[in-house]
Scaffold this motif. Structure first.
Motif, PDB file in Angstrom:
ATOM      1  N   GLY A 105       0.879  -1.390   0.500  1.00  0.00           N
ATOM      2  CA  GLY A 105       0.359  -0.151   0.156  1.00  0.00           C
ATOM      3  C   GLY A 105       1.273   1.007   0.234  1.00  0.00           C
ATOM      4  N   LEU A 106       2.412   0.890   0.305  1.00  0.00           N
ATOM      5  CA  LEU A 106       3.088   2.302  -0.377  1.00  0.00           C
ATOM      6  C   LEU A 106       2.460   3.484  -1.427  1.00  0.00           C
ATOM      7  CD1 LEU A 106       5.928   3.720   0.584  1.00  0.00           C
ATOM      8  CD2 LEU A 106       6.479   2.585  -1.117  1.00  0.00           C
ATOM      9  N   LYS A 107       2.590   3.117  -2.586  1.00  0.00           N
ATOM     10  CA  LYS A 107       1.609   4.394  -3.606  1.00  0.00           C
ATOM     11  C   LYS A 107       0.622   4.757  -3.164  1.00  0.00           C
ATOM     12  CE  LYS A 107       2.441   1.450  -6.883  1.00  0.00           C
ATOM     13  NZ  LYS A 107       2.510   0.898  -8.416  1.00  0.00           N
ATOM     14  N   ASP A 108      -0.338   4.395  -2.672  1.00  0.00           N
ATOM     15  CA  ASP A 108      -1.879   4.306  -2.158  1.00  0.00           C
ATOM     16  C   ASP A 108      -1.396   5.386  -0.549  1.00  0.00           C
ATOM     17  OD1 ASP A 108      -3.131   3.121  -3.903  1.00  0.00           O
ATOM     18  OD2 ASP A 108      -3.584   2.026  -2.442  1.00  0.00           O
ATOM     19  N   ARG A 109      -0.497   5.453  -0.026  1.00  0.00           N
ATOM     20  CA  ARG A 109       0.311   5.777   1.022  1.00  0.00           C
ATOM     21  C   ARG A 109       0.357   7.651   0.476  1.00  0.00           C
ATOM     22  NH1 ARG A 109       1.373   1.581   4.206  1.00  0.00           N
ATOM     23  NH2 ARG A 109       3.516   2.223   3.461  1.00  0.00           N
ATOM     24  N   LEU A 110       1.588   7.098  -0.605  1.00  0.00           N
ATOM     25  CA  LEU A 110       1.894   8.111  -0.903  1.00  0.00           C
ATOM     26  C   LEU A 110       0.514   8.953  -2.045  1.00  0.00           C
ATOM     27  CD1 LEU A 110       5.105   7.021  -2.317  1.00  0.00           C
ATOM     28  CD2 LEU A 110       5.008   8.383  -0.327  1.00  0.00           C
ATOM     29  N   LYS A 111       0.021   8.437  -2.245  1.00  0.00           N
ATOM     30  CA  LYS A 111      -1.208   9.216  -3.441  1.00  0.00           C
ATOM     31  C   LYS A 111      -1.531  10.527  -2.232  1.00  0.00           C
ATOM     32  CE  LYS A 111      -0.963   6.398  -6.976  1.00  0.00           C
ATOM     33  NZ  LYS A 111      -1.985   5.677  -7.504  1.00  0.00           N
ATOM     34  N   ASN A 112      -1.811   9.764  -0.735  1.00  0.00           N
ATOM     35  CA  ASN A 112      -2.891  10.211   0.270  1.00  0.00           C
ATOM     36  C   ASN A 112      -2.161  11.623   0.600  1.00  0.00           C
ATOM     37  OD1 ASN A 112      -4.937  10.450   2.241  1.00  0.00           O
ATOM     38  ND2 ASN A 112      -3.620   9.860   3.613  1.00  0.00           N
ATOM     39  N   VAL A 113      -0.547  11.409   0.868  1.00  0.00           N
ATOM     40  CA  VAL A 113       0.041  12.569   1.048  1.00  0.00           C
ATOM     41  C   VAL A 113      -0.387  13.557  -0.287  1.00  0.00           C
ATOM     42  CG1 VAL A 113       2.021  13.695   1.244  1.00  0.00           C
ATOM     43  CG2 VAL A 113       1.898  11.375   2.289  1.00  0.00           C
ATOM     44  N   LEU A 114      -0.183  13.223  -1.151  1.00  0.00           N
ATOM     45  CA  LEU A 114      -0.508  14.718  -2.062  1.00  0.00           C
ATOM     46  C   LEU A 114      -2.253  15.424  -2.155  1.00  0.00           C
ATOM     47  CD1 LEU A 114       1.134  13.112  -4.947  1.00  0.00           C
ATOM     48  CD2 LEU A 114       2.010  15.185  -3.359  1.00  0.00           C
ATOM     49  N   GLN A 115      -3.511  14.145  -2.166  1.00  0.00           N
ATOM     50  CA  GLN A 115      -4.375  14.530  -2.100  1.00  0.00           C
ATOM     51  C   GLN A 115      -5.706  15.379  -0.619  1.00  0.00           C
ATOM     52  OE1 GLN A 115      -5.819  10.595  -2.534  1.00  0.00           O
ATOM     53  NE2 GLN A 115      -5.237  10.751  -4.763  1.00  0.00           N
ATOM     54  N   ASN A 116      -4.282  15.399   0.654  1.00  0.00           N
ATOM     55  CA  ASN A 116      -4.660  16.000   2.062  1.00  0.00           C
ATOM     56  C   ASN A 116      -4.273  17.019   2.215  1.00  0.00           C
ATOM     57  OD1 ASN A 116      -6.660  13.752   2.979  1.00  0.00           O
ATOM     58  ND2 ASN A 116      -6.093  12.527   2.250  1.00  0.00           N
ATOM     59  N   PRO A 117      -4.277  18.175   2.587  1.00  0.00           N
ATOM     60  CA  PRO A 117      -3.488  18.879   3.439  1.00  0.00           C
ATOM     61  C   PRO A 117      -2.956  18.306   5.003  1.00  0.00           C
ATOM     62  CG  PRO A 117      -6.140  19.574   3.585  1.00  0.00           C
ATOM     63  CD  PRO A 117      -6.175  18.706   2.772  1.00  0.00           C
ATOM     64  N   PHE A 118      -2.087  19.336   5.704  1.00  0.00           N
ATOM     65  CA  PHE A 118      -1.428  18.627   6.609  1.00  0.00           C
ATOM     66  C   PHE A 118      -1.904  19.322   7.803  1.00  0.00           C
ATOM     67  CE2 PHE A 118       3.782  17.575   4.767  1.00  0.00           C
ATOM     68  CZ  PHE A 118       2.939  16.965   4.341  1.00  0.00           C
ATOM     69  N   LYS A 119      -2.276  18.106   8.925  1.00  0.00           N
ATOM     70  CA  LYS A 119      -2.348  18.604  10.052  1.00  0.00           C
ATOM     71  C   LYS A 119      -1.734  19.754  10.738  1.00  0.00           C
ATOM     72  CE  LYS A 119      -5.804  18.469  13.556  1.00  0.00           C
ATOM     73  NZ  LYS A 119      -6.722  19.034  14.132  1.00  0.00           N
ATOM     74  N   ARG A 120      -2.294  21.193  10.978  1.00  0.00           N
ATOM     75  CA  ARG A 120      -1.284  21.950  11.549  1.00  0.00           C
ATOM     76  C   ARG A 120      -2.090  21.942  13.001  1.00  0.00           C
ATOM     77  NH1 ARG A 120      -1.150  22.589   6.520  1.00  0.00           N
ATOM     78  NH2 ARG A 120       0.415  24.410   5.563  1.00  0.00           N
ATOM     79  N   LEU A 121      -0.760  21.798  14.750  1.00  0.00           N
ATOM     80  CA  LEU A 121      -1.578  22.214  15.339  1.00  0.00           C
ATOM     81  C   LEU A 121      -0.238  22.442  16.514  1.00  0.00           C
ATOM     82  CD1 LEU A 121      -0.537  18.585  17.328  1.00  0.00           C
ATOM     83  CD2 LEU A 121      -1.478  18.391  14.826  1.00  0.00           C
ATOM     84  N   THR A 122      -0.570  22.196  17.804  1.00  0.00           N
ATOM     85  CA  THR A 122       0.132  23.478  18.451  1.00  0.00           C
ATOM     86  C   THR A 122       1.097  22.788  19.165  1.00  0.00           C
ATOM     87  OG1 THR A 122      -1.235  23.588  20.323  1.00  0.00           O
ATOM     88  CG2 THR A 122      -1.551  25.456  18.757  1.00  0.00           C
ATOM     89  N   TYR A 123       2.311  22.866  19.848  1.00  0.00           N
ATOM     90  CA  TYR A 123       3.018  22.119  20.424  1.00  0.00           C
ATOM     91  C   TYR A 123       2.238  21.112  21.831  1.00  0.00           C
ATOM     92  CZ  TYR A 123       6.612  20.009  23.382  1.00  0.00           C
ATOM     93  OH  TYR A 123       8.066  20.162  24.557  1.00  0.00           O
ATOM     94  N   THR A 124       1.452  22.199  21.911  1.00  0.00           N
ATOM     95  CA  THR A 124       0.454  21.069  23.690  1.00  0.00           C
ATOM     96  C   THR A 124       0.158  20.404  22.828  1.00  0.00           C
ATOM     97  OG1 THR A 124       0.797  23.643  24.607  1.00  0.00           O
ATOM     98  CG2 THR A 124      -0.551  22.196  25.242  1.00  0.00           C
ATOM     99  N   GLU A 125      -0.804  20.671  21.853  1.00  0.00           N
ATOM    100  CA  GLU A 125      -1.814  20.045  21.173  1.00  0.00           C
ATOM    101  C   GLU A 125      -1.523  18.335  21.211  1.00  0.00           C
ATOM    102  OE1 GLU A 125      -5.525  22.506  18.963  1.00  0.00           O
ATOM    103  OE2 GLU A 125      -2.948  22.092  18.359  1.00  0.00           O
ATOM    104  N   ALA A 126       0.328  18.890  20.097  1.00  0.00           N
ATOM    105  CA  ALA A 126       0.996  17.685  20.593  1.00  0.00           C
ATOM    106  C   ALA A 126       1.281  16.561  21.302  1.00  0.00           C
ATOM    107  CB  ALA A 126       2.351  18.429  19.335  1.00  0.00           C
ATOM    108  N   ILE A 127       1.272  17.641  22.581  1.00  0.00           N
ATOM    109  CA  ILE A 127       2.210  16.516  23.624  1.00  0.00           C
ATOM    110  C   ILE A 127       0.588  15.586  23.865  1.00  0.00           C
ATOM    111  CG2 ILE A 127       2.922  17.060  25.508  1.00  0.00           C
ATOM    112  CD1 ILE A 127       4.859  16.946  23.816  1.00  0.00           C
ATOM    113  N   GLU A 128      -0.075  16.397  24.200  1.00  0.00           N
ATOM    114  CA  GLU A 128      -1.224  16.200  24.770  1.00  0.00           C
ATOM    115  C   GLU A 128      -1.763  15.141  23.969  1.00  0.00           C
ATOM    116  OE1 GLU A 128      -4.091  19.283  24.581  1.00  0.00           O
ATOM    117  OE2 GLU A 128      -3.536  20.040  27.097  1.00  0.00           O
TER     118      GLU A 128
END
Length: 128
Positions: A105-128
Motif C-alpha cells: 500500500g505504499l503508493k496509496d499512502r503516498l497518494k494520500n499525502v498529495l490529496q490531503n492537507p497536512f494537519k496543523r497543531l500547536t506544540y501543546t496539542e501534540a503533547i496532549e
C-alpha cells in the motif's frame, strides 16, 4: 606538541564546514526565496542510528516569512517530492511495495499525502 588525531572524534585529521545557510540568509533579503543543497558535517559524539556526522541537506530561506509561511513551504516541498517520485520512480516504488520486506500500500499512502492537507497543531496539542 603534535596533535594525536587517533584520539580525536574522527580518528584522523578532518576539516568541518558550516552550512551555506550563513550566506544564503543575506541572499534571501535581496532575492526572496532561496535555498542551499549540499553536504553537512557535524562533530557530535553520538552512537545512535539517528545522528549522522555527514549527510546532505536542503536549507530553504524565505525572507519576511512567518511560521505559517514556513510550514506551507515545507508541505509544498514534501508534496513536490512525493509527486516527482510517483511520476518518475514507478519501478522503484513497485519494488518497495512488492518486495518481501516492502510496504504494502505504499503508493496509496503516498497518494494520500498529495490529496490531503497536512494537519496543523500547536506544540501543546501534540503533547496532549
Amino acid at each position: 606538541g603534535a596533535v594525536d588525531y587517533t584520539k580525536d572524534f574522527f580518528g584522523q585529521r578532518v576539516n568541518l564546514t558550516v552550512s551555506g545557510q550563513l550566506n544564503v540568509e543575506t541572499h534571501a533579503c535581496a532575492l526572496g526565496d532561496v535555498y542551499t543543497f549540499g553536504p553537512t558535517f557535524r562533530a557530535e559524539y553520538s552512537f545512535t542510528s539517528r545522528h549522522l556526522s555527514e549527510f546532505w541537506m536542503i536549507e530553504p530561506e524565505i525572507a519576511f516569512a512567518d511560521l505559517t509561511d514556513d510550514i506551507n513551504l515545507a508541505e509544498d516541498y514534501l508534496k513536490y517530492c512525493v509527486q516527482y517520485a510517483l511520476e518518475n520512480c514507478a519501478a522503484d516504488l513497485d519494488f518497495f511495495e512488492n518486495s518481501p520486506h516492502g510496504e504494502k500500500g505504499l503508493k496509496d499512502r503516498l497518494k494520500n499525502v498529495l490529496q490531503n492537507p497536512f494537519k496543523r497543531l500547536t506544540y501543546t496539542e501534540a503533547i496532549e
